[in-house]
Design a protein around this motif. Structure first.
Motif, PDB file in Angstrom:
ATOM      1  N   ARG A   1      66.001 -55.672  34.977  1.00  0.00           N
ATOM      2  CA  ARG A   1      64.957 -55.878  34.154  1.00  0.00           C
ATOM      3  C   ARG A   1      65.464 -56.721  33.238  1.00  0.00           C
ATOM      4  O   ARG A   1      64.572 -57.292  32.383  1.00  0.00           O
ATOM      5  N   LEU A   2      66.739 -57.175  32.906  1.00  0.00           N
ATOM      6  CA  LEU A   2      67.067 -58.171  31.944  1.00  0.00           C
ATOM      7  C   LEU A   2      66.592 -59.597  32.799  1.00  0.00           C
ATOM      8  O   LEU A   2      66.893 -60.630  32.265  1.00  0.00           O
TER       9      LEU A   2
ATOM     10  N   LEU B   1      74.465 -48.736  28.821  1.00  0.00           N
ATOM     11  CA  LEU B   1      73.000 -49.172  28.528  1.00  0.00           C
ATOM     12  C   LEU B   1      72.266 -48.535  29.374  1.00  0.00           C
ATOM     13  O   LEU B   1      71.220 -48.017  28.840  1.00  0.00           O
TER      14      LEU B   1
ATOM     15  N   PHE C   1      69.519 -46.218  27.246  1.00  0.00           N
ATOM     16  CA  PHE C   1      68.392 -47.036  26.700  1.00  0.00           C
ATOM     17  C   PHE C   1      67.485 -47.459  28.226  1.00  0.00           C
ATOM     18  O   PHE C   1      66.386 -47.184  28.205  1.00  0.00           O
ATOM     19  N   CYS C   2      68.191 -48.020  28.975  1.00  0.00           N
ATOM     20  CA  CYS C   2      67.481 -48.580  29.961  1.00  0.00           C
ATOM     21  C   CYS C   2      67.518 -47.443  31.291  1.00  0.00           C
ATOM     22  O   CYS C   2      67.997 -47.436  32.497  1.00  0.00           O
TER      23      CYS C   2
ATOM     24  N   PRO D   1      61.856 -47.427  30.199  1.00  0.00           N
ATOM     25  CA  PRO D   1      63.114 -47.679  29.170  1.00  0.00           C
ATOM     26  C   PRO D   1      62.936 -47.532  27.538  1.00  0.00           C
ATOM     27  O   PRO D   1      61.986 -47.815  27.287  1.00  0.00           O
ATOM     28  N   ALA D   2      63.953 -47.389  26.931  1.00  0.00           N
ATOM     29  CA  ALA D   2      63.926 -47.048  25.466  1.00  0.00           C
ATOM     30  C   ALA D   2      64.205 -48.559  24.788  1.00  0.00           C
ATOM     31  O   ALA D   2      65.075 -48.681  24.236  1.00  0.00           O
ATOM     32  N   CYS D   3      63.128 -49.580  25.009  1.00  0.00           N
ATOM     33  CA  CYS D   3      63.557 -50.776  24.760  1.00  0.00           C
ATOM     34  C   CYS D   3      63.882 -51.163  23.174  1.00  0.00           C
ATOM     35  O   CYS D   3      64.542 -51.867  22.477  1.00  0.00           O
TER      36      CYS D   3
ATOM     37  N   CYS E   1      67.124 -50.664  21.933  1.00  0.00           N
ATOM     38  CA  CYS E   1      68.383 -51.378  22.655  1.00  0.00           C
ATOM     39  C   CYS E   1      68.920 -52.412  22.044  1.00  0.00           C
ATOM     40  O   CYS E   1      68.122 -53.367  21.718  1.00  0.00           O
TER      41      CYS E   1
ATOM     42  N   LEU F   1      69.920 -55.110  23.434  1.00  0.00           N
ATOM     43  CA  LEU F   1      69.795 -56.415  24.272  1.00  0.00           C
ATOM     44  C   LEU F   1      68.448 -56.645  24.052  1.00  0.00           C
ATOM     45  O   LEU F   1      68.037 -57.536  24.910  1.00  0.00           O
ATOM     46  N   SER F   2      67.217 -56.197  23.335  1.00  0.00           N
ATOM     47  CA  SER F   2      65.903 -56.130  23.457  1.00  0.00           C
ATOM     48  C   SER F   2      65.461 -57.464  23.195  1.00  0.00           C
ATOM     49  O   SER F   2      64.437 -57.792  23.989  1.00  0.00           O
TER      50      SER F   2
ATOM     51  N   CYS G   1      65.661 -59.794  26.423  1.00  0.00           N
ATOM     52  CA  CYS G   1      65.174 -58.963  27.944  1.00  0.00           C
ATOM     53  C   CYS G   1      63.625 -59.446  27.938  1.00  0.00           C
ATOM     54  O   CYS G   1      62.860 -58.813  27.104  1.00  0.00           O
TER      55      CYS G   1
ATOM     56  N   THR H   1      61.790 -57.990  30.038  1.00  0.00           N
ATOM     57  CA  THR H   1      61.006 -56.482  30.232  1.00  0.00           C
ATOM     58  C   THR H   1      60.602 -56.068  28.780  1.00  0.00           C
ATOM     59  O   THR H   1      59.572 -55.578  28.484  1.00  0.00           O
ATOM     60  N   ALA H   2      61.621 -56.206  27.823  1.00  0.00           N
ATOM     61  CA  ALA H   2      61.170 -55.722  26.429  1.00  0.00           C
ATOM     62  C   ALA H   2      59.970 -56.489  25.807  1.00  0.00           C
ATOM     63  O   ALA H   2      59.064 -56.116  25.111  1.00  0.00           O
TER      64      ALA H   2
HETATM   65  S1  SF4 Z   1      65.208 -53.962  26.247  1.00  0.00           S
HETATM   66 FE1  SF4 Z   1      65.933 -54.594  28.521  1.00  0.00          FE
HETATM   67  S2  SF4 Z   1      67.799 -53.855  29.095  1.00  0.00           S
HETATM   68 FE2  SF4 Z   1      67.213 -52.750  27.038  1.00  0.00          FE
HETATM   69  S3  SF4 Z   1      66.344 -50.773  27.710  1.00  0.00           S
HETATM   70 FE3  SF4 Z   1      64.647 -52.483  27.639  1.00  0.00          FE
HETATM   71  S4  SF4 Z   1      64.506 -52.924  29.804  1.00  0.00           S
HETATM   72 FE4  SF4 Z   1      66.366 -52.071  29.655  1.00  0.00          FE
END
Ligand code: SF4
Length: 251
Positions: free
Chosen positions: A172-173, A212, A216-217, A222-224, A227, A229-230, A233, A235-236
């Motif tokens: 996802r990252l 992670l 979160f992931c 995912p609970a972006c 997170c 790293l949002s 990322c 995906t976020a």
């Molecule tokens: S931001 Fe990225 S790494 Fe973080 S939970 Fe969402 S998809 Fe996963």
């Protein structure tokens, strides 16, 4: 938290240097969010057997089962010769205890057959690729287990263990190419990581990605939003509401 550079800046750096410029920041934030456990390293055979016991099991149950195994059968020789029912009972509390007991005995028999002694310390004289090849030729040992043995044990090799769980945030990252097969994920990350990273950095990366994935992931949605790293990322950025499905067991 890191906010100075945007995701696009990071991707530009990654294209320029053929490395993923986000990786140092990803590791820094994972270490800050979940400080790595300062565990002592154990010998490679103990680490390998622990990895087999711990497969698909919560950490606490796996550790309890491993300690019970060691109390019941203090030497690996004893484990190899143990009655299968007794060995299975010692592993009670972890999934597939009987299958794991059989796998452990098969591994021990194979090591003894090829090496005479029940230990894996001799791998310290081998190259990392030869050691991986040896480990993955043992019954029931795949790339995740071999990498964990080489990285987490006293062998301290610069390899990354990617589990089913940690593969999810890695994909996802966007740290690895889209569609990359599971068995290649560790190689893609090692190609993209800073050249100065050592074994302990990859241990910390593995541990942070595990947390992670758990917090979160998640599998499914995912609970972006929370997170750490949002902002790094893709995906976020596409929208935290996206539901990205991954197979539970990958190749
Ligand atoms: S931001 Fe990225 S790494 Fe973080 S939970 Fe969402 S998809 Fe996963």
């Amino acid at each position: 938290m890191f906010h100075l550079c945007s995701y696009n800046d990071f991707m530009q750096m990654s294209l320029t240097f053929a490395r993923d410029g986000r990786l140092p920041e990803i590791l820094k934030r994972l270490r800050a969010s979940w400080p790595p456990r300062g565990q002592g390293k154990c010998d490679p055979l103990s680490q390998l057997i622990f990895v087999i016991v711990a497969a698909r099991a919560p950490g606490a149950s796996a550790l309890a089962a491993f300690q019970r195994l060691k109390r019941s059968f203090p030497r690996w020789h004893d484990v190899k010769l143990a009655d299968l029912d007794l060995l299975t009972r010692a592993l009670a509390g972890v999934e597939d205890a009987r299958e794991k007991a059989k796998t452990i005995q098969n591994i021990l028999r194979e090591i003894e057959k090829r090496h005479e002694y029940l230990e894996l310390d001799f791998l310290s004289d081998w190259s990392t690729s030869a050691a991986r090849q040896f480990l993955e030729s043992l019954p029931g040992v795949g790339p995740t287990a071999s990498a964990a043995t080489l990285n987490f044990s006293t062998l301290q090799r610069t390899v990354l263990s990617v589990s089913d769980e940690t593969a999810r945030p890695v994909r996802r990252l966007g740290i690895v190419p889209e569609g990359a097969v599971r068995s290649s994920l560790d190689r893609h990350i090692i190609e993209r990581m800073p050249t100065e990273w050592q074994a302990h950095d990859l241990t910390a990366l593995h541990q942070g990605l595990e947390k992670l994935a758990r917090h979160f992931c998640h599998h499914g949605r995912p609970a972006c939003k929370g997170c750490p790293l949002s902002d790094l990322c893709p995906t976020a950025r596409r929208g935290a509401g996206d539901v990205v499905q991954f197979k539970r067991r990958e190749d």
